[in-house]
Design an enzyme around this catalytic site. Structure first.
Site, PDB file in Angstrom:
ATOM      1  N   GLY A  19      35.090  37.486  54.603  1.00  0.00           N
ATOM      2  CA  GLY A  19      35.226  38.968  54.681  1.00  0.00           C
ATOM      3  C   GLY A  19      33.737  39.666  54.481  1.00  0.00           C
ATOM      4  N   ALA A  20      32.833  39.158  55.070  1.00  0.00           N
ATOM      5  CA  ALA A  20      31.590  39.461  55.110  1.00  0.00           C
ATOM      6  C   ALA A  20      30.979  40.629  56.077  1.00  0.00           C
ATOM      7  CB  ALA A  20      30.410  38.286  54.841  1.00  0.00           C
ATOM      8  N   GLY A  23      32.635  46.209  54.299  1.00  0.00           N
ATOM      9  CA  GLY A  23      33.153  46.607  52.844  1.00  0.00           C
ATOM     10  C   GLY A  23      32.380  45.906  51.743  1.00  0.00           C
ATOM     11  N   ILE A  24      33.118  45.384  50.589  1.00  0.00           N
ATOM     12  CA  ILE A  24      32.554  44.645  49.643  1.00  0.00           C
ATOM     13  C   ILE A  24      31.747  43.307  49.813  1.00  0.00           C
ATOM     14  CG2 ILE A  24      34.116  46.066  47.921  1.00  0.00           C
ATOM     15  CD1 ILE A  24      35.287  43.566  47.247  1.00  0.00           C
ATOM     16  N   GLY A  25      32.231  42.700  50.950  1.00  0.00           N
ATOM     17  CA  GLY A  25      31.627  41.257  51.063  1.00  0.00           C
ATOM     18  C   GLY A  25      30.199  41.547  51.818  1.00  0.00           C
ATOM     19  N   TYR A 168      51.121  43.765  51.006  1.00  0.00           N
ATOM     20  CA  TYR A 168      49.614  43.668  50.592  1.00  0.00           C
ATOM     21  C   TYR A 168      49.683  43.234  49.206  1.00  0.00           C
ATOM     22  CZ  TYR A 168      44.680  44.705  49.659  1.00  0.00           C
ATOM     23  OH  TYR A 168      43.487  44.693  49.418  1.00  0.00           O
TER      24      TYR A 168
END
Length: 292
Positions: A19-20, A23-25, A168
């Site tokens: 998930g990079a 976002g936070i990744g 989710y």
């Protein structure tokens, strides 16, 4: 699945972030880039363009994989295994919330597969590399695990009822239970698995979901007040990536941001050992691996 990178580089401390691409990744990758001299960073994302761009910024190698296809996950694991001989920390950070109920080619509800089953399978296929390194696995969860999560082991795919946020929340609760099950089974072999809630982060989260609450929180000026920045959320993930598993953070635990979660921050099902076992066995069945 595609890959761009180099060759095996011995005993460098290897960090894998899924998930990079955003976002936070992506923010965590930028934050830890070059932090340690003997560090190797491998990024995984769904978007070839975005993942390549983040990898260039961070001086990282990268793979592209779509978690809605479990064959992509298997190819991803084979690619990482062909590239590295150890993993010190694996961040299972990929995830998402979606709109209408969709079933993947593998026969699973999309939210369940992307947030739980794909990370479950990837981790299983990389266990030997984790044992060869520091053995850290950190799963990204969410406050929704506490607020709306309630796992029904007989209806993980939400065939009886479905709502995007509920699906989710269930999947992010399952990510905590996966970490507990992983640590219980493999902690004695050097695997330290934990989960954390990075905080309510202002990102492109929920781009495929059009319900009223998601629009209000993520796509209006309210997001500036109610949500933290992706940089702060990425910093919370970076805490686990740069810390030493088993020393700076403990296996089998759930964290709120970077601190051990308090009871009021934790879904009661997290402590249900029977459910942890049942979810593990069902996840193994749905991903085609033997329960371990």
């Amino acid at each position: 699945m595609s890959w761009e990178g180099g060759v095996v580089r011995g005993n460098e401390r290897t960090i894998v972030i899924t998930g990079a691409s955003d976002g936070i990744g992506a923010q965590a990758a930028r934050r830890i880039a070059g932090r340690e001299r003997n560090q190797r960073l491998i990024l995984v994302g769904r978007s070839p363009h975005k993942t390549a761009a983040v990898a260039r910024e961070a001086g990282a190698e990268y793979f592209v994989a779509d978690y809605t296809r479990l064959d992509d996950v298997r190819e991803l694991a084979a690619g990482i295994r062909g590239s590295a001989d150890r993993i010190d920390v694996l961040a299972n950070n990929a995830g998402g919330i979606f709109g209408e109920r969709t079933v993947t080619a593998d026969g699973n509800e999309k939210t369940l597969q992307v947030n739980l089953l794909a990370p479950f399978l990837l981790t299983h296929l990389l266990l030997d590399l984790l044992r060869a390194g520091e053995g850290g696995v950190i799963n990204t969860s969410s406050a929704s695990a506490r607020i709306v999560g309630r796992i029904d082991i007989d209806d993980l795919n939400h065939t009886r009822s479905y709502a995007p946020m509920r699906a989710y929340g269930d999947a992010k609760l399952a990510a905590i239970l996966h970490a507990r099950g992983l640590h219980a089974r493999h902690g004695a072999q050097g695997i330290n698995a934990a989960a954390f809630d990075p905080g309510n982060v202002r990102t492109n989260f929920g781009a495929e979901n059009d319900d009223v609450l998601t629009r209000l929180l993520y796509r209006t000026p309210l997001s500036r007040v109610a949500l933290i920045s992706a940089e702060k959320g990425g910093g919370n993930l970076a805490h686990f990536l740069t810390g030493r598993p088993g020393t700076d953070w403990g296996g089998g635990r759930f964290y709120a941001r970077t601190e051990p979660a308090k009871p009021r921050q934790t879904n009661k099902q997290v402590h249900d050992d029977v459910l942890v076992e049942a979810l593990w066995n069902r996840s193994a069945e749905l991903t085609g691996i033997a329960p371990r």
